[in-house]
Design a protein around this motif. Structure first.
Motif, PDB file in Angstrom:
ATOM      1  N   TYR A   1      -6.564  25.575  -0.578  1.00  0.00           N
ATOM      2  CA  TYR A   1      -7.945  25.612  -0.122  1.00  0.00           C
ATOM      3  C   TYR A   1      -8.565  24.219  -0.128  1.00  0.00           C
ATOM      4  O   TYR A   1      -9.208  23.810   0.846  1.00  0.00           O
ATOM      5  N   SER A   2      -8.370  23.502  -1.236  1.00  0.00           N
ATOM      6  CA  SER A   2      -8.929  22.162  -1.320  1.00  0.00           C
ATOM      7  C   SER A   2      -8.187  21.370  -2.395  1.00  0.00           C
ATOM      8  O   SER A   2      -7.429  21.918  -3.178  1.00  0.00           O
TER       9      SER A   2
ATOM     10  N   THR B   1       0.839  -1.189   0.000  1.00  0.00           N
ATOM     11  CA  THR B   1       0.000   0.000   0.000  1.00  0.00           C
ATOM     12  C   THR B   1       0.875   1.240   0.000  1.00  0.00           C
ATOM     13  O   THR B   1       1.751   1.386   0.857  1.00  0.00           O
ATOM     14  N   LEU B   2       0.634   2.104  -0.954  1.00  0.00           N
ATOM     15  CA  LEU B   2       1.326   3.376  -1.037  1.00  0.00           C
ATOM     16  C   LEU B   2       0.444   4.480  -0.467  1.00  0.00           C
ATOM     17  O   LEU B   2      -0.782   4.416  -0.564  1.00  0.00           O
ATOM     18  N   SER B   3       1.099   5.482   0.105  1.00  0.00           N
ATOM     19  CA  SER B   3       0.384   6.628   0.653  1.00  0.00           C
ATOM     20  C   SER B   3       0.934   7.901   0.045  1.00  0.00           C
ATOM     21  O   SER B   3       2.119   7.981  -0.287  1.00  0.00           O
ATOM     22  N   CYS B   4       0.069   8.903  -0.067  1.00  0.00           N
ATOM     23  CA  CYS B   4       0.466  10.215  -0.572  1.00  0.00           C
ATOM     24  C   CYS B   4      -0.224  11.269   0.270  1.00  0.00           C
ATOM     25  O   CYS B   4      -1.464  11.331   0.303  1.00  0.00           O
ATOM     26  N   VAL B   5       0.571  12.098   0.911  1.00  0.00           N
ATOM     27  CA  VAL B   5       0.029  13.162   1.757  1.00  0.00           C
ATOM     28  C   VAL B   5       0.333  14.512   1.129  1.00  0.00           C
ATOM     29  O   VAL B   5       1.484  14.789   0.780  1.00  0.00           O
ATOM     30  N   ALA B   6      -0.690  15.335   1.011  1.00  0.00           N
ATOM     31  CA  ALA B   6      -0.525  16.692   0.494  1.00  0.00           C
ATOM     32  C   ALA B   6      -0.415  17.664   1.653  1.00  0.00           C
ATOM     33  O   ALA B   6      -1.182  17.591   2.616  1.00  0.00           O
ATOM     34  N   SER B   7       0.545  18.566   1.536  1.00  0.00           N
ATOM     35  CA  SER B   7       0.726  19.571   2.578  1.00  0.00           C
ATOM     36  C   SER B   7       1.042  20.920   1.946  1.00  0.00           C
ATOM     37  O   SER B   7       1.368  21.010   0.764  1.00  0.00           O
ATOM     38  N   GLY B   8       0.946  21.976   2.771  1.00  0.00           N
ATOM     39  CA  GLY B   8       1.221  23.311   2.261  1.00  0.00           C
ATOM     40  C   GLY B   8      -0.031  24.163   2.259  1.00  0.00           C
ATOM     41  O   GLY B   8      -1.057  23.773   2.793  1.00  0.00           O
ATOM     42  N   GLY B   9       0.050  25.321   1.646  1.00  0.00           N
ATOM     43  CA  GLY B   9      -1.072  26.239   1.628  1.00  0.00           C
ATOM     44  C   GLY B   9      -1.982  26.014   0.441  1.00  0.00           C
ATOM     45  O   GLY B   9      -1.606  26.233  -0.704  1.00  0.00           O
TER      46      GLY B   9
ATOM     47  N   TYR C   1     -10.157  14.428   4.608  1.00  0.00           N
ATOM     48  CA  TYR C   1      -9.828  15.256   5.780  1.00  0.00           C
ATOM     49  C   TYR C   1      -8.354  15.207   6.111  1.00  0.00           C
ATOM     50  O   TYR C   1      -7.820  16.126   6.746  1.00  0.00           O
ATOM     51  N   LYS C   2      -7.677  14.137   5.701  1.00  0.00           N
ATOM     52  CA  LYS C   2      -6.241  14.014   5.929  1.00  0.00           C
ATOM     53  C   LYS C   2      -5.434  14.388   4.692  1.00  0.00           C
ATOM     54  O   LYS C   2      -4.206  14.260   4.693  1.00  0.00           O
ATOM     55  N   ASN C   3      -6.125  14.820   3.622  1.00  0.00           N
ATOM     56  CA  ASN C   3      -5.439  15.181   2.371  1.00  0.00           C
ATOM     57  C   ASN C   3      -4.519  14.066   1.897  1.00  0.00           C
ATOM     58  O   ASN C   3      -3.390  14.314   1.455  1.00  0.00           O
ATOM     59  N   THR C   4      -5.012  12.852   1.992  1.00  0.00           N
ATOM     60  CA  THR C   4      -4.189  11.671   1.729  1.00  0.00           C
ATOM     61  C   THR C   4      -4.884  10.750   0.738  1.00  0.00           C
ATOM     62  O   THR C   4      -6.097  10.549   0.817  1.00  0.00           O
ATOM     63  N   ALA C   5      -4.089  10.204  -0.174  1.00  0.00           N
ATOM     64  CA  ALA C   5      -4.566   9.183  -1.094  1.00  0.00           C
ATOM     65  C   ALA C   5      -3.738   7.925  -0.892  1.00  0.00           C
ATOM     66  O   ALA C   5      -2.562   7.995  -0.520  1.00  0.00           O
TER      67      ALA C   5
ATOM     68  N   GLY D   1      -6.361  26.894  -4.867  1.00  0.00           N
ATOM     69  CA  GLY D   1      -5.790  27.835  -3.921  1.00  0.00           C
ATOM     70  C   GLY D   1      -6.800  28.640  -3.124  1.00  0.00           C
ATOM     71  O   GLY D   1      -6.471  29.184  -2.058  1.00  0.00           O
ATOM     72  N   SER D   2      -8.042  28.722  -3.602  1.00  0.00           N
ATOM     73  CA  SER D   2      -9.051  29.522  -2.920  1.00  0.00           C
ATOM     74  C   SER D   2     -10.429  29.021  -3.332  1.00  0.00           C
ATOM     75  O   SER D   2     -10.564  28.239  -4.269  1.00  0.00           O
ATOM     76  N   TRP D   3     -11.480  29.542  -2.705  1.00  0.00           N
ATOM     77  CA  TRP D   3     -12.835  29.078  -2.991  1.00  0.00           C
ATOM     78  C   TRP D   3     -13.289  29.500  -4.388  1.00  0.00           C
ATOM     79  O   TRP D   3     -14.166  28.872  -4.975  1.00  0.00           O
ATOM     80  N   TYR D   4     -12.674  30.556  -4.935  1.00  0.00           N
ATOM     81  CA  TYR D   4     -13.067  31.046  -6.251  1.00  0.00           C
ATOM     82  C   TYR D   4     -12.121  30.556  -7.349  1.00  0.00           C
ATOM     83  O   TYR D   4     -12.233  30.977  -8.502  1.00  0.00           O
ATOM     84  N   ASP D   5     -11.196  29.687  -6.996  1.00  0.00           N
ATOM     85  CA  ASP D   5     -10.271  29.120  -7.972  1.00  0.00           C
ATOM     86  C   ASP D   5     -11.005  28.000  -8.716  1.00  0.00           C
ATOM     87  O   ASP D   5     -11.308  26.961  -8.137  1.00  0.00           O
ATOM     88  N   ASN D   6     -11.291  28.214  -9.983  1.00  0.00           N
ATOM     89  CA  ASN D   6     -12.056  27.231 -10.757  1.00  0.00           C
ATOM     90  C   ASN D   6     -11.184  26.282 -11.563  1.00  0.00           C
ATOM     91  O   ASN D   6     -11.689  25.311 -12.128  1.00  0.00           O
ATOM     92  N   SER D   7      -9.904  26.552 -11.642  1.00  0.00           N
ATOM     93  CA  SER D   7      -9.057  25.725 -12.508  1.00  0.00           C
ATOM     94  C   SER D   7      -8.105  24.821 -11.741  1.00  0.00           C
ATOM     95  O   SER D   7      -7.892  23.678 -12.120  1.00  0.00           O
ATOM     96  N   GLY D   8      -7.532  25.328 -10.662  1.00  0.00           N
ATOM     97  CA  GLY D   8      -6.593  24.529  -9.897  1.00  0.00           C
ATOM     98  C   GLY D   8      -5.245  24.412 -10.587  1.00  0.00           C
ATOM     99  O   GLY D   8      -5.061  24.823 -11.737  1.00  0.00           O
TER     100      GLY D   8
END
Length: 122
Positions: free
Chosen positions: A29-30, A19-27, A74-78, A101-108
């Protein structure tokens, strides 16, 4: 600065599981889609599995059934659950995430981890 950190790679014998894990961190929004790709020596990078924020998944050709992708929003993990592995699964496995990056960011923005090596011994 968004970072994706993979873990769980290593040596496994044919027929085994990993099993592999990937955690996202940093600044950010989602996180939208998350995915695993792999690149074997001498080959191009290919999709292994992708999962949406809502949990809808899809897989690369011939991998569904042996591989499973899941995430903890909730853990930003896959996670990538690899079963009945064979030597052809030997590759560097990369984590991917579409980060907003923000709630109004539509592209990511697409982000990639540095990869974790999985070696399957016969």
């Amino acid at each position: 600065q968004v970072q994706l950190l993979e873990s769980g790679g290593g040596l496994v014998h044919a027929g085994g599981s990993l099993t592999l894990s990937c955690v996202a961190s940093g600044g950010f929004y989602s996180i939208g889609d998350m995915a695993w790709y792999r690149q074997a020596p001498g080959k191009t990078r290919e999709l292994v599995a992708k999962i949406t924020r809502g949990g809808t998944d899809n897989y690369g050709d011939g991998l569904e059934g042996r591989f499973g992708i899941s995430r903890d929003v909730y853990k930003n993990t896959a996670y990538l659950h690899m079963n009945v592995v064979n030597p052809e699964d030997t590759a560097v496995y990369y984590c991917y995430a579409r980060v907003y990056g923000s709630w109004y960011d539509n592209s990511g923005i697409d982000h990639w981890g540095k990869g974790t090596l999985v070696t399957v011994a016969s």
